[in-house]
Structure formats: structure tokens, C-alpha cells
Write a protein that holds these residues in place. Structure first.
Motif, PDB file in Angstrom:
ATOM      1  N   TRP A   1       0.836  -1.207   0.000  1.00  0.00           N
ATOM      2  CA  TRP A   1       0.000   0.000   0.000  1.00  0.00           C
ATOM      3  C   TRP A   1       0.870   1.255   0.000  1.00  0.00           C
ATOM      4  N   ILE A   2       1.667   1.392  -1.031  1.00  0.00           N
ATOM      5  CA  ILE A   2       2.680   2.441  -1.111  1.00  0.00           C
ATOM      6  C   ILE A   2       2.091   3.854  -1.094  1.00  0.00           C
ATOM      7  N   PRO A   3       1.049   4.169  -1.883  1.00  0.00           N
ATOM      8  CA  PRO A   3       0.556   5.554  -1.869  1.00  0.00           C
ATOM      9  C   PRO A   3       0.081   6.015  -0.502  1.00  0.00           C
ATOM     10  N   ASP A   4      -0.508   5.114   0.279  1.00  0.00           N
ATOM     11  CA  ASP A   4      -0.999   5.475   1.609  1.00  0.00           C
ATOM     12  C   ASP A   4       0.115   5.532   2.641  1.00  0.00           C
ATOM     13  N   GLN A   5       1.077   4.635   2.536  1.00  0.00           N
ATOM     14  CA  GLN A   5       2.056   4.469   3.602  1.00  0.00           C
ATOM     15  C   GLN A   5       3.412   5.101   3.308  1.00  0.00           C
ATOM     16  N   GLU A   6       3.705   5.386   2.038  1.00  0.00           N
ATOM     17  CA  GLU A   6       4.979   6.006   1.668  1.00  0.00           C
ATOM     18  C   GLU A   6       4.756   7.189   0.723  1.00  0.00           C
TER      19      GLU A   6
END
Length: 278
Positions: free
Chosen positions: A259-264
Motif C-alpha cells: 500500500w505504497i501511496p498510503d504508507q509512503e
């Protein structure tokens, strides 16, 4: 030329919801979400891109926008998903910096291959070029990781399991690194809103789209993969560059989940900006 904000987009008899933010004069970054999320997955990335001077357009894709939920798996063929995005870019009136996460990456690869004239740069997040993804079945554990794609081919049963068996969906997404707050958003935006079956329709339409993004991309591209992604093996990310005939870079986020957009968001916005600036 006067630039008008876009809040809805009509195509193929469907009405799509759009979030158009940032400086009107900026180059456009078009953001495509994945499963099981809406454009809200970009909420933390958007202001960072706006601060870099980019106008951002985040689309709630076919099946996710309440006014764009046709019935049947044939309505979710990848070529139709690509056509939706092509139509929106043509309305924008200029080539865009295209960014896609998860299923949004599948669509963004399709657009980049089919209409490179509409794409300035491409940043794919998590999901590599479809041909690299399929080839990775032969050299990694990707086929085992993709068990859910076969499960989603079944009619009705996946929806029943997700909505009627307590805790199953929450545990599945938690195992992929999704936290409780993010799951509550998925529950509200996807399950309770009626988007679940259309969203699963992407997987059901996949087998009806054998030629999707079969060719090589000629768009400058960065592929972003995270080492903590439980759904996507590194092999596909390593093979991805073989299908790009333009400047290309692989960015690996060590330890990050799917979940890259939310977490990074900070690092992802930097990567998108670096590619857009060339």
C-alpha cells in the motif's frame, strides 16, 4: 486558454468522479487507483505533488464511481478500462504524467503502450508490465502469490465470503500490510458503497483481455516495487525493464508493504516528480 476544473467525466455512457487539484497552469499528473481502493488512496500524495507545481487529476475508475458501474464481466475488459482513461486525457487536452498503483498500474501500462502520444512519463507502482508479470510465473513464486486471481473468477462466491464471513476480508488485507484505519476506509468506500462486485469484475474481465498491453512501452518509465509486497514477487519488477524502450528506472522501497501511496506518500511523490522532470 482558460483551464476548467474537472469534477465528472462522461464516457461510454458512464459518469466518472474526478478530483482535480493543484495549480491550473501546472503539468497534469493523472493518478489511477487499484483494488480495493478509490482515488482516496492518493490523498496523501496529491498535496505533495501540488506543492511541486503539478496539477493532479485523480480518477475513480469504472466500477468505483457510482455512476460508472455496468453489469457483467465483459464490461470490465482491460481495453475498456484503458479507453476510459484515454478519453479523460483527451479531454485534458495535453499529454499527462501517468501514475498507476495496483490495478491502476495495469491500466496505465495499457495506456502507455496503446497511446504513447498521450503520456509524457509513466510511473507504475507495484504491478509491472503485464508481460513481465506473466513471465515471472516461470521464475518465481508469483503464480502462488496470485491465487486470489483464480478465486475471483468464481461467480458470487467471493462477494459472499467477503461480506458474510466475519473477519475474512480484514485478515486478508492485514496480512498484506494494510492497517485498521485504512481497512475501515475500504469497508466504507468499497463494500458498503456497492463497489465490491464491479471491483472484482476487473479480475473477471482480465481473462477476456489476452492482448492487454502486449507491446513494449516507448514512454519514459519508473517502476516502483516494495520488498514487503505479499502479492507481487521481485521477479516481475526485475523483468519489467525488458518491456520499456525508453529511459527506465526501477525503484525498490525496502520494507514497505503493497500500500505504497498510503504508507509512503513522501517518497512516492519524490519519485513521481523525479520522473516527470526527466
Amino acid at each position: 486558454m482558460t483551464v476548467h476544473r474537472i469534477s465528472t467525466h462522461l464516457h461510454d455512457g458512464l459518469r466518472f468522479d474526478v478530483k482535480d487539484e493543484g495549480p491550473k497552469s501546472g503539468e497534469v499528473v493523472l493518478l489511477l487507483h487499484g483494488f480495493p481502493q478509490t482515488s482516496s488512496c492518493w490523498d496523501a500524495v496529491v498535496p505533495l505533488l501540488n506543492a511541486q507545481g503539478y496539477r493532479t487529476i485523480a480518477l475513480d475508475q469504472r466500477g468505483y464511481s457510482p455512476g460508472a458501474r455496468p453489469r457483467g464481466r465483459w464490461s470490465y475488459r482491460t481495453d475498456l478500462l484503458v479507453a476510459d482513461v484515454v478519453s479523460l486525457i483527451e479531454r485534458v487536452g495535453a499529454p499527462v504524467h501517468l501514475v498507476g498503483h495496483d490495478w491502476g498500474a495495469v491500466v496505465s501500462w495499457g495506456v502507455s503502450v496503446a497511446r504513447p502520444d498521450l503520456v509524457r512519463t509513466h510511473t507504475s507502482v507495484s504491478v509491472p508490465h503485464p508481460a513481465a508479470f506473466v513471465k515471472s510465473f516461470l521464475t518465481s513464486r508469483q503464480l502462488l502469490r496470485s491465487w486470489y486471481i483464480l478465486f475471483f473468477q468464481l461467480p458470487v462466491l467471493p462477494e459472499l465470503v467477503i461480506t458474510r464471513v466475519p473477519g475474512v476480508f480484514a485478515r486478508l488485507l492485514a496480512s498484506s500490510g494494510m492497517d485498521a484505519e485504512l481497512f475501515e476506509r475500504v469497508q466504507a468506500e468499497i463494500v458498503e458503497s456497492g463497489a465490491l462486485s464491479p471491483a472484482i469484475g476487473y479480475y473477471r474481465g482480465l481473462l477476456l483481455s489476452p492482448g492487454a498491453a502486449r507491446g513494449r512501452s516507448r514512454v519514459p518509465t519508473t517502476h516502483v516495487w516494495s520488498s514487503g509486497d505479499s502479492a507481487l514477487d521481485r521477479a516481475g519488477a526485475e523483468l519489467c525493464g525488458d518491456y520499456v524502450r525508453a529511459p527506465y528506472r526501477l525503484e525498490v522501497m525496502e520494507g514497505a508493504s503493497h500500500w505504497i501511496p498510503d504508507q509512503e506518500p513522501q517518497r512516492l511523490a519524490e519519485i513521481i516528480g523525479e520522473r516527470a522532470r526527466g
